[in-house]
Scaffold this motif. Structure first.
Motif, short mmCIF file in Angstrom:
data_model
loop_
_atom_site.label_atom_id
_atom_site.label_comp_id
_atom_site.label_asym_id
_atom_site.label_seq_id
_atom_site.Cartn_x
_atom_site.Cartn_y
_atom_site.Cartn_z
N LEU A 67 48.86 -33.12 -36.62
CA LEU A 67 49.61 -33.78 -36.96
C LEU A 67 50.80 -32.49 -36.15
CD1 LEU A 67 49.89 -34.76 -40.50
CD2 LEU A 67 50.04 -36.36 -38.15
N MET A 68 51.32 -31.44 -36.26
CA MET A 68 51.83 -29.72 -35.99
C MET A 68 51.52 -29.88 -34.36
SD MET A 68 53.24 -28.85 -38.53
CE MET A 68 54.31 -28.00 -38.24
N GLU A 69 51.03 -30.04 -33.70
CA GLU A 69 50.55 -29.95 -32.57
C GLU A 69 50.70 -30.51 -31.44
OE1 GLU A 69 50.77 -26.38 -31.50
OE2 GLU A 69 50.46 -25.68 -33.64
N SER A 70 50.28 -31.94 -31.92
CA SER A 70 49.96 -33.31 -30.55
C SER A 70 51.28 -33.54 -31.28
CB SER A 70 48.45 -33.87 -30.71
OG SER A 70 47.75 -33.01 -30.38
N LYS A 71 51.69 -34.51 -32.06
CA LYS A 71 52.39 -35.40 -32.86
C LYS A 71 53.88 -34.31 -32.71
CE LYS A 71 49.19 -38.68 -33.69
NZ LYS A 71 49.09 -38.93 -32.58
N SER A 72 54.07 -32.77 -32.98
CA SER A 72 54.89 -32.33 -33.30
C SER A 72 56.72 -32.56 -34.97
CB SER A 72 56.61 -32.64 -32.08
OG SER A 72 55.79 -32.49 -30.50
N TRP A 73 55.07 -33.16 -35.85
CA TRP A 73 55.52 -33.32 -36.75
C TRP A 73 56.65 -32.24 -37.37
CZ3 TRP A 73 53.63 -36.86 -41.29
CH2 TRP A 73 53.43 -38.18 -40.52
N HIS A 74 56.96 -32.61 -38.27
CA HIS A 74 58.01 -30.97 -39.13
C HIS A 74 57.39 -30.87 -40.56
CE1 HIS A 74 60.66 -31.26 -35.58
NE2 HIS A 74 60.81 -32.63 -35.54
N GLU A 75 57.48 -29.62 -40.80
CA GLU A 75 57.76 -29.52 -42.26
C GLU A 75 56.08 -30.08 -42.80
OE1 GLU A 75 61.00 -29.24 -44.70
OE2 GLU A 75 61.66 -28.19 -42.78
N VAL A 76 55.06 -30.07 -42.23
CA VAL A 76 54.07 -30.05 -42.98
C VAL A 76 52.63 -29.43 -44.19
CG1 VAL A 76 51.73 -31.45 -42.26
CG2 VAL A 76 53.34 -31.91 -41.34
N ASN A 77 52.69 -30.04 -44.67
CA ASN A 77 51.94 -29.42 -46.71
C ASN A 77 50.97 -30.62 -46.91
OD1 ASN A 77 54.41 -26.38 -46.54
ND2 ASN A 77 55.65 -28.30 -47.24
N CYS A 78 49.89 -29.30 -47.35
CA CYS A 78 49.16 -29.46 -47.81
C CYS A 78 49.06 -29.67 -49.63
CB CYS A 78 47.99 -29.07 -47.39
SG CYS A 78 47.60 -27.42 -47.35
N VAL A 79 48.58 -31.06 -50.66
CA VAL A 79 48.89 -30.90 -51.58
C VAL A 79 47.59 -31.84 -52.44
CG1 VAL A 79 50.10 -32.72 -53.37
CG2 VAL A 79 51.43 -31.82 -51.36
N GLU A 142 36.39 -39.00 -36.39
CA GLU A 142 35.48 -39.35 -35.82
C GLU A 142 34.78 -38.01 -36.17
OE1 GLU A 142 32.00 -39.80 -35.60
OE2 GLU A 142 33.29 -42.54 -34.35
N SER A 143 33.29 -37.60 -35.64
CA SER A 143 33.01 -36.06 -36.00
C SER A 143 33.12 -35.54 -34.57
CB SER A 143 31.30 -36.37 -35.77
OG SER A 143 30.58 -37.51 -34.71
N ASP A 144 33.64 -36.09 -33.25
CA ASP A 144 34.11 -36.02 -32.19
C ASP A 144 35.55 -35.09 -31.87
OD1 ASP A 144 35.48 -38.02 -31.86
OD2 ASP A 144 34.27 -38.55 -29.83
N SER A 145 36.52 -35.21 -33.25
CA SER A 145 36.93 -35.12 -33.86
C SER A 145 38.75 -36.22 -33.02
CB SER A 145 37.74 -33.75 -33.32
OG SER A 145 37.43 -32.40 -33.67
N THR A 146 38.10 -36.92 -32.81
CA THR A 146 38.60 -37.92 -32.59
C THR A 146 39.38 -38.32 -34.11
OG1 THR A 146 37.41 -39.14 -31.33
CG2 THR A 146 39.56 -40.79 -31.58
N ILE A 147 40.88 -39.01 -33.69
CA ILE A 147 41.59 -39.17 -35.13
C ILE A 147 43.08 -40.90 -35.09
CG2 ILE A 147 43.61 -38.26 -36.92
CD1 ILE A 147 42.79 -36.02 -36.25
N VAL A 148 42.44 -41.17 -35.41
CA VAL A 148 43.03 -42.52 -35.95
C VAL A 148 43.53 -43.08 -37.10
CG1 VAL A 148 42.92 -45.23 -35.59
CG2 VAL A 148 41.21 -43.64 -34.04
N TYR A 149 45.20 -43.61 -36.12
CA TYR A 149 46.14 -43.52 -37.60
C TYR A 149 46.67 -44.74 -37.97
CZ TYR A 149 46.66 -38.56 -37.05
OH TYR A 149 47.00 -37.03 -37.40
N TYR A 150 46.01 -44.98 -39.51
CA TYR A 150 46.34 -46.80 -39.85
C TYR A 150 48.05 -46.21 -40.72
CZ TYR A 150 42.23 -49.04 -36.88
OH TYR A 150 41.50 -49.13 -36.22
N LYS A 151 48.62 -46.48 -40.94
CA LYS A 151 49.62 -46.80 -42.33
C LYS A 151 49.47 -48.24 -43.16
CE LYS A 151 54.51 -46.89 -42.78
NZ LYS A 151 55.72 -45.27 -42.91
N LEU A 152 48.68 -48.31 -44.35
CA LEU A 152 48.86 -48.78 -44.67
C LEU A 152 50.42 -48.97 -45.72
CD1 LEU A 152 45.11 -48.00 -46.10
CD2 LEU A 152 45.97 -49.54 -44.39
#
Length: 168
Positions: A67-79, A142-152
């Motif tokens: 999210l931070m490096e590839s998609k350039s999101w802003h202010e990502v925090n973990c909760v 995925e175990s090879d670090s591939t990430i797929v995003y689905y909006k629910l």
């Protein structure tokens, strides 16, 4: 494969893993292999949440980096959501827009309708606006670090007209 039953970082943060001989060993497929990852401030912050196991922290960190490096999101925090035993990421895709909840999960995880409903409700609380429709983004890793995003979402949502291309 040997599972790690603890959620605390270990000395070396992945320098030595059970069964790892660095030549095709049989270490846990989700364990961080690089020392830099185990010392990253956000990874350590996720470990301190003491939610889930090392696998969940690792995949949450991979999604955070994406999210931070590839998609350039802003202010990502973990909760941490202790009731659901989840680590969620909250951030804004476009600066100035509302918070979005991202739930990292391994591809091997199984989600029931009830579990999705619980996550939707928790996401609404995290976003802080009860007038917004219930939604979250599921980040499947995925175990090879591939990430797929689905909006629910809770029910059907009309697409944003700006994102629809008209073809004639």
């Amino acid at each position: 494969m040997e599972e790690r039953g603890e959620s605390q970082p270990t000395a070396g943060c992945g320098d030595e893993r059970p069964g790892d001989d660095r030549g095709g060993g049989s270490g846990h497929p989700w364990a961080p292999e690089d020392a830099w990852m185990g010392t990253h401030p956000k990874y350590l912050e996720m470990m301190e949440l003491d939610i889930g196991d090392a696998t969940q922290v690792y995949i949450a960190f991979l999604v955070y980096l994406d999210l931070m490096e590839s998609k350039s999101w802003h202010e990502v925090n973990c909760v941490g959501l202790p009731d659901l035993q989840l680590i969620c990421l909250l951030g804004t895709e476009i600066e100035g827009e509302g918070l979005q909840t991202v739930v990292p999960t391994p591809i091997s995880a199984s989600l029931s309708h009830n579990r999705i409903r619980e996550i939707l409700k928790a996401s609404r609380k995290l976003q802080g606006d009860p007038d917004l429709p219930m939604s979250f983004t599921l980040a499947i890793v995925e175990s090879d670090s591939t990430i797929v995003y689905y909006k629910l979402t809770d029910g059907f949502m009309l697409p944003d007209p700006q994102n629809i291309s008209l073809r004639r």
